[in-house]
Motif scaffolding. Structure first.
Motif, mmCIF file in Angstrom:
data_model
loop_
_atom_site.group_PDB
_atom_site.id
_atom_site.type_symbol
_atom_site.label_atom_id
_atom_site.label_comp_id
_atom_site.label_asym_id
_atom_site.label_seq_id
_atom_site.Cartn_x
_atom_site.Cartn_y
_atom_site.Cartn_z
ATOM 1 N N GLU A 152 -25.111 13.169 33.481
ATOM 2 C CA GLU A 152 -25.736 13.489 32.198
ATOM 3 C C GLU A 152 -24.710 13.856 31.122
ATOM 4 O O GLU A 152 -24.840 13.471 29.972
ATOM 5 N N LEU A 153 -23.678 14.597 31.531
ATOM 6 C CA LEU A 153 -22.730 15.038 30.517
ATOM 7 C C LEU A 153 -21.426 14.253 30.561
ATOM 8 O O LEU A 153 -20.357 14.788 30.320
ATOM 9 N N PHE A 154 -21.514 12.982 30.869
ATOM 10 C CA PHE A 154 -20.338 12.109 30.888
ATOM 11 C C PHE A 154 -19.677 12.155 29.506
ATOM 12 O O PHE A 154 -20.321 11.946 28.484
ATOM 13 N N GLY A 155 -18.387 12.455 29.473
ATOM 14 C CA GLY A 155 -17.669 12.496 28.191
ATOM 15 C C GLY A 155 -17.573 13.899 27.601
ATOM 16 O O GLY A 155 -16.883 14.100 26.598
ATOM 17 N N TYR A 156 -18.204 14.879 28.239
ATOM 18 C CA TYR A 156 -18.193 16.240 27.684
ATOM 19 C C TYR A 156 -16.777 16.827 27.688
ATOM 20 O O TYR A 156 -16.335 17.407 26.693
ATOM 21 N N GLY A 157 -16.067 16.644 28.803
ATOM 22 C CA GLY A 157 -14.714 17.189 28.905
ATOM 23 C C GLY A 157 -13.820 16.636 27.806
ATOM 24 O O GLY A 157 -13.051 17.359 27.176
ATOM 25 N N ARG A 158 -13.949 15.337 27.565
ATOM 26 C CA ARG A 158 -13.142 14.689 26.527
ATOM 27 C C ARG A 158 -13.485 15.268 25.143
ATOM 28 O O ARG A 158 -12.612 15.501 24.309
ATOM 29 N N ALA A 159 -14.780 15.489 24.920
ATOM 30 C CA ALA A 159 -15.227 16.012 23.615
ATOM 31 C C ALA A 159 -14.624 17.399 23.366
ATOM 32 O O ALA A 159 -14.167 17.698 22.256
ATOM 33 N N VAL A 160 -14.592 18.234 24.397
ATOM 34 C CA VAL A 160 -14.019 19.572 24.244
ATOM 35 C C VAL A 160 -12.508 19.471 24.017
ATOM 36 O O VAL A 160 -11.934 20.147 23.162
ATOM 37 N N HIS A 161 -11.886 18.573 24.762
ATOM 38 C CA HIS A 161 -10.440 18.374 24.639
ATOM 39 C C HIS A 161 -10.077 17.946 23.206
ATOM 40 O O HIS A 161 -9.123 18.438 22.612
ATOM 41 N N VAL A 162 -10.846 17.033 22.655
ATOM 42 C CA VAL A 162 -10.600 16.559 21.281
ATOM 43 C C VAL A 162 -10.684 17.733 20.304
ATOM 44 O O VAL A 162 -9.860 17.867 19.396
ATOM 45 N N ALA A 163 -11.662 18.605 20.499
ATOM 46 C CA ALA A 163 -11.816 19.764 19.606
ATOM 47 C C ALA A 163 -10.576 20.664 19.669
ATOM 48 O O ALA A 163 -10.070 21.109 18.638
ATOM 49 N N ILE A 164 -10.065 20.900 20.878
ATOM 50 C CA ILE A 164 -8.879 21.762 21.025
ATOM 51 C C ILE A 164 -7.667 21.105 20.358
ATOM 52 O O ILE A 164 -6.884 21.753 19.650
ATOM 53 N N GLU A 165 -7.524 19.790 20.562
ATOM 54 C CA GLU A 165 -6.418 19.061 19.924
ATOM 55 C C GLU A 165 -6.499 19.156 18.405
ATOM 56 O O GLU A 165 -5.497 19.366 17.726
ATOM 57 N N LYS A 166 -7.698 18.974 17.888
ATOM 58 C CA LYS A 166 -7.885 19.029 16.431
ATOM 59 C C LYS A 166 -7.517 20.398 15.887
ATOM 60 O O LYS A 166 -6.916 20.518 14.824
ATOM 61 N N LEU A 167 -7.885 21.440 16.625
ATOM 62 C CA LEU A 167 -7.565 22.803 16.185
ATOM 63 C C LEU A 167 -6.054 22.982 16.055
ATOM 64 O O LEU A 167 -5.559 23.536 15.074
ATOM 65 N N GLN B 251 1.193 22.171 19.112
ATOM 66 C CA GLN B 251 0.787 21.362 20.249
ATOM 67 C C GLN B 251 0.889 19.887 19.884
ATOM 68 O O GLN B 251 0.527 19.494 18.780
ATOM 69 N N VAL B 252 1.431 19.091 20.776
ATOM 70 C CA VAL B 252 1.468 17.646 20.543
ATOM 71 C C VAL B 252 0.988 16.937 21.803
ATOM 72 O O VAL B 252 1.201 17.412 22.920
ATOM 73 N N GLU C 85 -3.913 20.584 15.648
ATOM 74 C CA GLU C 85 -3.402 19.670 14.616
ATOM 75 C C GLU C 85 -3.593 20.276 13.221
ATOM 76 O O GLU C 85 -2.703 20.237 12.383
ATOM 77 N N ILE C 86 -4.757 20.849 12.997
ATOM 78 C CA ILE C 86 -5.092 21.346 11.656
ATOM 79 C C ILE C 86 -4.448 22.707 11.382
ATOM 80 O O ILE C 86 -3.941 22.959 10.300
ATOM 81 N N PHE C 87 -4.439 23.572 12.391
ATOM 82 C CA PHE C 87 -3.911 24.935 12.180
ATOM 83 C C PHE C 87 -2.556 25.038 12.864
ATOM 84 O O PHE C 87 -2.480 25.376 14.038
ATOM 85 N N ASN C 88 -1.499 24.710 12.140
ATOM 86 C CA ASN C 88 -0.185 24.750 12.783
ATOM 87 C C ASN C 88 0.698 25.905 12.307
ATOM 88 O O ASN C 88 1.868 25.971 12.631
#
Ligand code: SF4
Length: 255
Positions: A3-18, A85-86, A20-23
């Protein structure tokens, strides 16, 4: 389809974006939550038609992702101020194989912006619980192997001094350090090379064990008869994990 296929990736993207934006400063909880909401997407689950009054799995997952992002920036605020983070892709050759992937690195820089140290960080949308090292849901062999291969890539491909490595369990915000000294990385590489050699030699003996067979798709068809590896297959060294040395799952009949 889980049911939650892709959830881990979605959370990971959010952490990466954080990151990227707040450096140069840590985001607030509200900022983190908003970023997680903006970037949340589950390809295989439709949002509810009435998300306000009848939220479904999609909305619940999004709410959880917002909470995870909010807790993360609160707990690890100093990572944003002192480190950046990179995510970098890598390819490292080993015997008869090429190991590829992408690594999350936390770089600590000095006042002149020079990289002083790189920390290999692998985010997992998992929960550590009260005692992560004895949590039966966490396979420390696999988790450690991954961080150790990343550490090798960081050192050899990017020339970074990866001094530490860890697994970050996002669901309850725990960071567990994984050994990445030369002996640990060497053992990880030997395990990969051993497995690749077995595959190339088409050496696939049946290795039943209660834990493996319980979850195996072939359980009802299989005779579960213990077979040995070919005579000259050798045995790889134990994988060095934070929970202690562990032999590869294929030769650990108790696992
Ligand atoms: S059921 Fe058979 S194929 Fe599956 S793990 Fe057990 S021995 Fe291996």
């Amino acid at each position: 389809m889980p049911e939650l296929f892709g959830y881990g990736r979605a959370v990971h993207v959010a952490i990466e974006k954080l990151h990227e934006i707040f450096n140069d400063r840590a985001p607030t909880r509200a900022e983190a939550s908003n970023i997680a909401e903006q970037h949340f997407h589950l390809k295989h689950i439709a949002p509810s038609r009435d998300p306000e009054t009848r939220p479904g799995a999609y909305e619940n997952a999004k709410q959880k992702a917002r909470q995870i992002a909010s807790d993360y920036v609160h707990e690890y605020a100093e990572d944003f101020a002192q480190q950046r983070q990179v995510e970098v892709r890598f390819e490292i050759p080993a015997r008869d194989c090429l190991i590829t992937g992408s690594i999350d690195l936390l770089m600590r820089c000095d006042d002149a912006g020079e990289i002083v140290e790189a920390h290999v960080l692998d985010f997992k949308t998992m929960e550590g619980g009260a005692d992560p090292l004895n949590n039966a849901q966490l396979e420390w062999r696999e988790l450690s192997l991954q961080v150790q291969l990343y550490a090798k890539a960081a050192r050899e491909v990017f020339g970074e001094n990866a001094a530490t490595g860890s697994i970050h369990l996002l669901k309850d915000n725990q960071r567990v350090e994984v050994p990445i000294d030369d002996a640990s990385v060497g053992a990880a590489i030997e395990n990969v090379e051993w497995a690749v050699q077995g595959i190339l030699d088409q050496d696939f003996p049946m290795r039943p064990s209660p834990k493996k067979c319980e979850k195996c798709d072939f359980n009802r068809l299989c005779s579960k008869r213990m077979e040995q590896f070919r005579i000259n297959a050798g045995v790889p060294p134990p994988i060095l994990t934070p929970a202690g040395p562990r032999v590869a799952a294929a030769i650990d009949t108790a696992s």
